[in-house]
Write a protein that holds these residues in place. Structure first.
Motif, PDB file in Angstrom:
ATOM      1  N   TYR B  35       0.843  -1.185   0.000  1.00  0.00           N
ATOM      2  CA  TYR B  35       0.000   0.000   0.000  1.00  0.00           C
ATOM      3  C   TYR B  35       0.886   1.244   0.000  1.00  0.00           C
ATOM      4  O   TYR B  35       2.006   1.230   0.491  1.00  0.00           O
ATOM      5  CB  TYR B  35      -0.876   0.048   1.262  1.00  0.00           C
ATOM      6  CG  TYR B  35      -2.102  -0.828   1.250  1.00  0.00           C
ATOM      7  CD1 TYR B  35      -2.017  -2.192   1.576  1.00  0.00           C
ATOM      8  CD2 TYR B  35      -3.350  -0.304   0.941  1.00  0.00           C
ATOM      9  CE1 TYR B  35      -3.144  -2.990   1.582  1.00  0.00           C
ATOM     10  CE2 TYR B  35      -4.487  -1.110   0.953  1.00  0.00           C
ATOM     11  CZ  TYR B  35      -4.371  -2.438   1.276  1.00  0.00           C
ATOM     12  OH  TYR B  35      -5.491  -3.227   1.288  1.00  0.00           O
ATOM     13  N   LEU B  91       3.579   0.869   2.716  1.00  0.00           N
ATOM     14  CA  LEU B  91       3.208  -0.117   3.713  1.00  0.00           C
ATOM     15  C   LEU B  91       3.121  -1.496   3.085  1.00  0.00           C
ATOM     16  O   LEU B  91       2.540  -1.661   2.011  1.00  0.00           O
ATOM     17  CB  LEU B  91       1.842   0.235   4.313  1.00  0.00           C
ATOM     18  CG  LEU B  91       1.736   1.563   5.052  1.00  0.00           C
ATOM     19  CD1 LEU B  91       0.278   1.907   5.305  1.00  0.00           C
ATOM     20  CD2 LEU B  91       2.490   1.497   6.360  1.00  0.00           C
ATOM     21  N   PHE B 108      -0.107  -5.256   9.216  1.00  0.00           N
ATOM     22  CA  PHE B 108       0.744  -4.294   8.532  1.00  0.00           C
ATOM     23  C   PHE B 108       2.116  -4.204   9.185  1.00  0.00           C
ATOM     24  O   PHE B 108       2.263  -4.352  10.400  1.00  0.00           O
ATOM     25  CB  PHE B 108       0.110  -2.906   8.576  1.00  0.00           C
ATOM     26  CG  PHE B 108      -1.042  -2.729   7.632  1.00  0.00           C
ATOM     27  CD1 PHE B 108      -2.318  -3.149   7.975  1.00  0.00           C
ATOM     28  CD2 PHE B 108      -0.852  -2.134   6.389  1.00  0.00           C
ATOM     29  CE1 PHE B 108      -3.385  -2.987   7.110  1.00  0.00           C
ATOM     30  CE2 PHE B 108      -1.915  -1.962   5.515  1.00  0.00           C
ATOM     31  CZ  PHE B 108      -3.181  -2.391   5.870  1.00  0.00           C
ATOM     32  N   GLY B 109       3.100  -3.907   8.357  1.00  0.00           N
ATOM     33  CA  GLY B 109       4.399  -3.515   8.866  1.00  0.00           C
ATOM     34  C   GLY B 109       4.377  -2.042   9.252  1.00  0.00           C
ATOM     35  O   GLY B 109       3.387  -1.342   9.052  1.00  0.00           O
TER      36      GLY B 109
END
Lengths: 114, 117
Positions: B35, B91, B108-109
């Motif tokens: 993302y 992301l 998510f990271g």
């Protein structure tokens, strides 16, 4: 096409006060609804989700959200906030059978003041 | 259990330079997403992988962006050449489910913040 509107970009509140973060979506088909939270310098984390069943869903840290189909809303509420709730909150929607592509709102920054 | 790991966390480059971001998803998560989050906006999907196959890259600007996930685990996202408008947080996320239903939960990271000067 689907879209998500978060009406407030910033919400300042005092500790122990109630808070509501508003989220409206537009879609002509059935959707799943999510709230993600992003604490400073961290990735987004799932807070709660609505997939089916009861329209009121709760998180482990006291937040709740209610799916209102007629008003196409999924507002997030907490009766008494803590300093540690300070974060950015994102509402997101995915269409059933859409291969999981989440569409996010612009986010609401919640600032809890002592 | 380690979460989604991204590197670098921060990158500053001049326009027209190349840049690459790396992502290691949660072990066992077959679906991987990239993302882009512009300042003051929510994340927007660039590309989604099911194992090593890119199943949705419709939002990836293919003239300058490329991505790969060769062995169905780690992934890289590359921009060449970078433009001023590419400044954003990139992301990476992964999910256990295949994503066919739309109900899967993404992890998510922390993101890679790119600044293009």
């Amino acid at each position: 096409a689907q879209s998500v509107t978060q009406l407030d970009s910033q919400v300042p509140v005092f500790e122990e006060a109630p808070v509501e973060l508003r989220c409206n979506y537009s879609s002509s088909v059935s959707v799943y609804l999510f709230w993600y939270v992003q604490y400073p310098n961290q990735g987004l984390q799932l807070l709660l989700k609505y997939l089916s069943g009861s329209t009121l869903v709760e998180s482990i840290n006291g937040f709740e959200a209610e799916f209102n189909k007629s008003q196409t809303s999924f507002h997030l509420r907490k009766p008494s906030v803590h300093i540690s709730d300070t974060a950015e909150y994102f509402c997101a929607v995915s269409v059933r059978g859409s291969q999981g592509n989440l569409i996010f709102g612009k986010g609401t920054k919640l600032s809890v003041k002592p | 259990e380690a979460g989604v790991v991204q590197s670098p966390r921060y990158k500053i480059i001049e326009k027209k330079q190349p840049v690459a971001f790396w992502c290691n998803p949660i072990s066992g998560h077959n679906t991987l997403y990239w993302y882009r989050q512009n300042l003051g906006q929510g994340p927007e999907l660039l590309i989604r992988y099911e194992n090593e196959e890119a199943v949705d890259d419709s939002q990836l600007p293919k003239d300058r962006f490329s991505a790969e996930r060769l062995k169905g685990v780690d992934s890289t996202l590359k921009i060449q050449p970078a433009e001023l408008g590419d400044s954003a947080v990139y992301l990476c996320a992964s999910s256990l489910d295949s994503g066919a239903s739309g109900a899967n939960v993404l992890t998510f990271g922390a993101g890679s913040r790119l600044t293009v000067l």
